[in-house]
Design a protein around this motif. Structure first.
Motif, mmCIF file in Angstrom:
data_model
loop_
_atom_site.group_PDB
_atom_site.id
_atom_site.type_symbol
_atom_site.label_atom_id
_atom_site.label_comp_id
_atom_site.label_asym_id
_atom_site.label_seq_id
_atom_site.Cartn_x
_atom_site.Cartn_y
_atom_site.Cartn_z
ATOM 1 N N MET A 1 0.839 -1.188 0.000
ATOM 2 C CA MET A 1 0.000 0.000 0.000
ATOM 3 C C MET A 1 0.881 1.246 0.000
ATOM 4 O O MET A 1 1.883 1.310 0.705
ATOM 5 C CB MET A 1 -0.921 0.010 1.226
ATOM 6 C CG MET A 1 -1.795 1.253 1.299
ATOM 7 S SD MET A 1 -2.889 1.219 2.725
ATOM 8 C CE MET A 1 -4.000 -0.088 2.238
ATOM 9 N N SER A 2 0.478 2.235 -0.792
ATOM 10 C CA SER A 2 1.222 3.486 -0.858
ATOM 11 C C SER A 2 0.999 4.313 0.395
ATOM 12 O O SER A 2 -0.075 4.279 0.997
ATOM 13 C CB SER A 2 0.783 4.302 -2.078
ATOM 14 O OG SER A 2 1.041 3.584 -3.264
ATOM 15 N N LYS A 3 2.019 5.100 0.748
ATOM 16 C CA LYS A 3 1.900 5.964 1.909
ATOM 17 C C LYS A 3 1.969 7.434 1.513
ATOM 18 O O LYS A 3 1.278 8.264 2.099
ATOM 19 C CB LYS A 3 3.013 5.639 2.904
ATOM 20 C CG LYS A 3 2.916 6.424 4.201
ATOM 21 C CD LYS A 3 3.955 5.976 5.195
ATOM 22 C CE LYS A 3 3.824 6.714 6.521
ATOM 23 N NZ LYS A 3 4.852 6.299 7.501
ATOM 24 N N TYR A 4 2.809 7.751 0.535
ATOM 25 C CA TYR A 4 2.982 9.147 0.160
ATOM 26 C C TYR A 4 2.536 9.440 -1.270
ATOM 27 O O TYR A 4 2.072 10.531 -1.565
ATOM 28 C CB TYR A 4 4.451 9.553 0.319
ATOM 29 C CG TYR A 4 4.954 9.416 1.734
ATOM 30 C CD1 TYR A 4 4.625 10.356 2.700
ATOM 31 C CD2 TYR A 4 5.756 8.337 2.100
ATOM 32 C CE1 TYR A 4 5.082 10.232 4.011
ATOM 33 C CE2 TYR A 4 6.221 8.196 3.398
ATOM 34 C CZ TYR A 4 5.883 9.143 4.353
ATOM 35 O OH TYR A 4 6.333 9.018 5.635
ATOM 36 N N TYR A 62 8.223 0.599 -5.391
ATOM 37 C CA TYR A 62 8.610 1.926 -4.904
ATOM 38 C C TYR A 62 7.547 2.958 -5.284
ATOM 39 O O TYR A 62 6.889 2.863 -6.326
ATOM 40 C CB TYR A 62 9.941 2.352 -5.503
ATOM 41 C CG TYR A 62 11.161 1.729 -4.858
ATOM 42 C CD1 TYR A 62 12.085 2.512 -4.174
ATOM 43 C CD2 TYR A 62 11.387 0.359 -4.948
ATOM 44 C CE1 TYR A 62 13.211 1.944 -3.602
ATOM 45 C CE2 TYR A 62 12.510 -0.215 -4.374
ATOM 46 C CZ TYR A 62 13.418 0.573 -3.701
ATOM 47 O OH TYR A 62 14.534 0.016 -3.124
ATOM 48 N N GLU A 63 7.397 3.978 -4.422
ATOM 49 C CA GLU A 63 6.493 5.078 -4.720
ATOM 50 C C GLU A 63 7.219 6.116 -5.565
ATOM 51 O O GLU A 63 8.410 6.385 -5.355
ATOM 52 C CB GLU A 63 5.990 5.728 -3.424
ATOM 53 C CG GLU A 63 5.158 4.790 -2.568
ATOM 54 C CD GLU A 63 4.678 5.456 -1.292
ATOM 55 O OE1 GLU A 63 4.508 6.696 -1.299
ATOM 56 O OE2 GLU A 63 4.472 4.740 -0.292
ATOM 57 N N ILE A 64 6.524 6.669 -6.539
ATOM 58 C CA ILE A 64 7.138 7.648 -7.423
ATOM 59 C C ILE A 64 7.404 8.946 -6.667
ATOM 60 O O ILE A 64 6.664 9.311 -5.749
ATOM 61 C CB ILE A 64 6.258 7.922 -8.665
ATOM 62 C CG1 ILE A 64 4.937 8.566 -8.247
ATOM 63 C CG2 ILE A 64 6.038 6.639 -9.450
ATOM 64 C CD1 ILE A 64 4.071 8.994 -9.452
ATOM 65 N N ILE A 223 11.617 7.159 1.220
ATOM 66 C CA ILE A 223 11.227 7.213 2.638
ATOM 67 C C ILE A 223 10.476 5.929 2.971
ATOM 68 O O ILE A 223 9.557 5.517 2.264
ATOM 69 C CB ILE A 223 10.301 8.427 2.895
ATOM 70 C CG1 ILE A 223 11.040 9.712 2.535
ATOM 71 C CG2 ILE A 223 9.869 8.466 4.362
ATOM 72 C CD1 ILE A 223 10.170 10.967 2.634
ATOM 73 N N TRP A 224 10.862 5.309 4.065
ATOM 74 C CA TRP A 224 10.207 4.066 4.468
ATOM 75 C C TRP A 224 9.616 4.201 5.877
ATOM 76 O O TRP A 224 10.134 4.917 6.703
ATOM 77 C CB TRP A 224 11.225 2.925 4.458
ATOM 78 C CG TRP A 224 11.823 2.724 3.101
ATOM 79 C CD1 TRP A 224 12.987 3.247 2.617
ATOM 80 C CD2 TRP A 224 11.266 1.992 2.022
ATOM 81 N NE1 TRP A 224 13.197 2.878 1.328
ATOM 82 C CE2 TRP A 224 12.158 2.092 0.935
ATOM 83 C CE3 TRP A 224 10.085 1.241 1.873
ATOM 84 C CZ2 TRP A 224 11.918 1.483 -0.283
ATOM 85 C CZ3 TRP A 224 9.875 0.638 0.669
ATOM 86 C CH2 TRP A 224 10.771 0.759 -0.414
#
Length: 224
Positions: A1-4, A62-64, A223-224
Motif C-alpha cells: 500500500m502506498s503511503k505518500y 517503490y512510490e514515485i 522514505i520508508w
C-alpha cells in the motif's frame, strides 16, 4: 500500500489494463513511454527491453517521487538522457573487451634487416706435357737403338715431338644482399594468477550501476 504517492506498479498495471493486455512482464514494454523509458539513447536498441524491465522490476514496489504520473515520466526521462551517454560507452567497451586475452600481457613485433656485399675471386692454372715419336725403317736389320735413331742412323724417317701446354684463368664475382625478417611474439611477463586477479578487478555490472544510479533513484520516494 502506498503511503505518500503512487507505487510504480500501479502505473504499469493501469497502462496494461487500458491497453487490454495481461498484467505480465512480457507486456511491460507497453508502459515504457508512460514511464519515460521509451526514447533515451542506448548503445543497442535491442537491449532496451532488457534494461527497462530490470528498472521496472527493481522499483516495482517503490512510490514515485512526483505529484503526478506526468511529472514522474519527465523526471525519469531526463535522468536517463543524462546518464546513458556514459553507460553506453561502458557497454561498448565491454563488447570490445570480449576480444581481450587476459593471460597475455604483451605483444612484441621483432624486425630484422641484414644487408651487405659479398665478393669472390679465384685464379686457376694447369700445365700439361706430351712426348711423341714416329720412327720408320725401310731395311731393318736389327733392333733399332733409340739413341742411334735419334742421331739419324738406320732409320728411313723419324719424327720426335715434345710439347708443353700451360692454361691459366681468373674469375671474379661480387653482389649485394638484403634480407628482411619480421615476427610477432605474444606471452606474459607476470604470473597467470596475478593476471587473472587484475582481469577480475575490471569486471563491472553495468545494468546494476544504471538501476542504482542516483539520478534515477531520486525519481522515487526513498522514505520508508
Amino acid at each position: 500500500m502506498s503511503k505518500y504517492s503512487l507505487q510504480l506498479r500501479w502505473l504499469v498495471e493501469q497502462t496494461l489494463a487500458d491497453a487490454k493486455l495481461p498484467n505480465i512482464e512480457a507486456n511491460w514494454h507497453a508502459a515504457y513511454d508512460k514511464l519515460g523509458l521509451a526514447d533515451y539513447p542506448i548503445f543497442d536498441e535491442a537491449y532496451r527491453q532488457t534494461l527497462n524491465d530490470k528498472i521496472i522490476r527493481h522499483y516495482f514496489m517503490y512510490e514515485i517521487g512526483a505529484e503526478t504520473a506526468g511529472l514522474f515520466r519527465m523526471f525519469v526521462r531526463d535522468a536517463m538522457f543524462l546518464i546513458m551517454p556514459y553507460y553506453n560507452q561502458m557497454y561498448l567497451s565491454e563488447i570490445t573487451a570480449k576480444n581481450i586475452q587476459p593471460l597475455i600481457d604483451h605483444t612484441r613485433t621483432i624486425a630484422e634487416d641484414a644487408t651487405g656485399t659479398a665478393s669472390n675471386a679465384a685464379n686457376t692454372s694447369a700445365t700439361s706435357t706430351s712426348n711423341a715419336q714416329d720412327i720408320f725403317s725401310d731395311t731393318p736389320m736389327s733392333a733399332l737403338n733409340f739413341d742411334n735413331i735419334k742421331a739419324g742412323n738406320y732409320a728411313s724417317t723419324a719424327d720426335f715431338t715434345d710439347a708443353s701446354t700451360t692454361d691459366s684463368g681468373k674469375s671474379d664475382s661480387s653482389g649485394t644482399y638484403d634480407n628482411k625478417l619480421s615476427r610477432t611474439e605474444t606471452g606474459h611477463d607476470k604470473a597467470e594468477s596475478e593476471l587473472l586477479l587484475i582481469w577480475r578487478d575490471t569486471f563491472v555490472n553495468i545494468d546494476k550501476d544504471i538501476v542504482e544510479n542516483r539520478a534515477l533513484r531520486e525519481c522515487f520516494m526513498m522514505i520508508w
